[in-house]
Design a protein around this motif. Structure first.
Motif, PDB file in Angstrom:
ATOM      1  N   VAL A  62       1.364  -0.989   0.193  1.00 27.65           N
ATOM      2  CA  VAL A  62       0.395  -0.218  -0.282  1.00 27.65           C
ATOM      3  C   VAL A  62       1.268   1.017   0.206  1.00 27.65           C
ATOM      4  O   VAL A  62       0.749   2.195  -1.235  1.00 27.65           O
ATOM      5  N   CYS A  63       1.223   1.076   1.081  1.00 24.81           N
ATOM      6  CA  CYS A  63       2.966   2.514   0.870  1.00 24.81           C
ATOM      7  C   CYS A  63       3.519   2.954   0.025  1.00 24.81           C
ATOM      8  O   CYS A  63       3.651   3.541  -0.661  1.00 24.81           O
ATOM      9  N   GLU A  64       4.022   1.473  -1.296  1.00 25.07           N
ATOM     10  CA  GLU A  64       4.541   1.768  -2.339  1.00 25.07           C
ATOM     11  C   GLU A  64       3.542   2.589  -3.337  1.00 25.07           C
ATOM     12  O   GLU A  64       4.272   3.289  -3.283  1.00 25.07           O
ATOM     13  N   ARG A  65       2.654   2.055  -3.675  1.00 26.14           N
ATOM     14  CA  ARG A  65       1.769   2.234  -3.638  1.00 26.14           C
ATOM     15  C   ARG A  65       1.185   3.929  -4.211  1.00 26.14           C
ATOM     16  O   ARG A  65       1.386   4.650  -4.861  1.00 26.14           O
ATOM     17  N   LEU A  66       1.263   4.046  -2.850  1.00 21.21           N
ATOM     18  CA  LEU A  66       0.946   5.584  -2.902  1.00 21.21           C
ATOM     19  C   LEU A  66       1.713   6.308  -2.789  1.00 21.21           C
ATOM     20  O   LEU A  66       1.160   7.926  -2.874  1.00 21.21           O
ATOM     21  N   ARG A  67       2.581   6.328  -2.443  1.00 16.76           N
ATOM     22  CA  ARG A  67       4.607   6.391  -2.841  1.00 16.76           C
ATOM     23  C   ARG A  67       4.107   7.117  -4.225  1.00 16.76           C
ATOM     24  O   ARG A  67       4.743   8.200  -4.990  1.00 16.76           O
ATOM     25  N   VAL A  68       3.880   6.430  -5.078  1.00 18.86           N
ATOM     26  CA  VAL A  68       4.259   6.523  -6.524  1.00 18.86           C
ATOM     27  C   VAL A  68       3.199   7.477  -6.882  1.00 18.86           C
ATOM     28  O   VAL A  68       3.385   8.453  -8.056  1.00 18.86           O
ATOM     29  N   ALA A  69       1.855   7.294  -6.442  1.00 15.31           N
ATOM     30  CA  ALA A  69       0.602   8.356  -6.971  1.00 15.31           C
ATOM     31  C   ALA A  69       0.901   9.636  -6.580  1.00 15.31           C
ATOM     32  O   ALA A  69       0.488  10.573  -7.048  1.00 15.31           O
ATOM     33  N   ARG A  70       1.102   9.330  -5.036  1.00 12.07           N
ATOM     34  CA  ARG A  70       1.423  11.384  -4.535  1.00 12.07           C
ATOM     35  C   ARG A  70       2.729  10.989  -2.964  1.00 12.07           C
ATOM     36  O   ARG A  70       2.471  10.798  -2.147  1.00 12.07           O
TER      37      ARG A  70
END
Ligand code: CA
Length: 228
Positions: A62-70
């Motif tokens: 989740v953290c990795e994906r959110l880092r990419v988006a925002r």
């Protein structure tokens, strides 16, 4: 502040919502990893409180994906007591800080305040950018050149954000891998080159002679356009 709480244990989730609401925050809570990515991407949260162990999608992913988006979104991770590996993995995945379970109310609120203060000191990021007659709408993951709308991937948006945020200097491939991909050592820096090449094909007037994302020999890449 708008806070997204991600916690699958109902008692703890409700407790966190009550606590943060009582402290004056506007709180939304979700119970699994996929919902967290969906919600965290789409709305303008100021902070995410993220459990490490979650159903459907692990907290690290989740953290990795959110880092990419925002990339600028503050993420505070909740980890199990004494799990040193969890802390390191969380920070590597892009979490800004972590709190160990079980935690005290005061500690949690203090960590949230400290993180928000740290982030508040950073300049606000624009959602729309213009470079070399190409308009970027990062929130919608789109670029527009000469009336043609080009769709950008979350990774491409992450690269653009990171380069723009650090436009006063060149950014290395390793830094992009760490900050946009959220990983260290598992991917080749060639992955960055391939993503940049595809991005240039989409947004540069002449991909062979880029005016937006330039190559800095021996260093990496830089945001080139100096706003008029
Ligand atoms: Ca959990």
């Amino acid at each position: 502040m708008k806070i997204l709480v991600v916690e699958d244990e109902p008692m703890l989730r409700e407790g966190l919502v009550d606590l943060l609401t009582g402290a004056g925050h506007e709180v939304t809570a979700v119970a699994d990893g996929l919902a967290a990515v969906e919600e965290g991407r789409s709305s303008a949260y100021d902070l995410v409180l993220l459990d490490r162990m979650l159903p459907r999608l692990d907290g690290l992913a989740v953290c990795e994906r959110l880092r990419v988006a925002r990339p600028g979104l503050p993420i505070l991770m909740l980890t199990a007591r004494g799990a040193e590996d969890d802390k390191v993995a969380g920070l590597r995945a892009g979490a800004d800080d972590y709190v160990t379970k079980p935690f005290g109310v005061k500690e949690l609120l203090a960590r949230i305040d400290a993180l928000v203060r740290r982030v508040a000191g950073l300049p606000k990021e624009p959602e729309t950018l213009v470079a070399d007659d190409c308009r970027f709408d990062l929130g919608r993951a789109e670029a527009e050149r000469g009336g043609e709308v080009l769709h950008l991937t979350a990774r491409e948006v992450g690269v653009l954000r990171w380069l723009f945020r650090h436009k006063s200097r060149a950014v290395s491939r390793a830094e992009l891998l760490e900050q946009v991909w959220g990983t260290i050592g598992t991917l080749q820096t060639r992955t960055v080159d391939m993503t940049i090449a595809k991005l240039r094909q989409k947004v540069e007037r002449d991909p062979a002679n880029p005016k937006i994302i330039v190559t800095v020999t021996g260093v990496g890449y830089a945001w080139a356009d100096q706003e008029a």
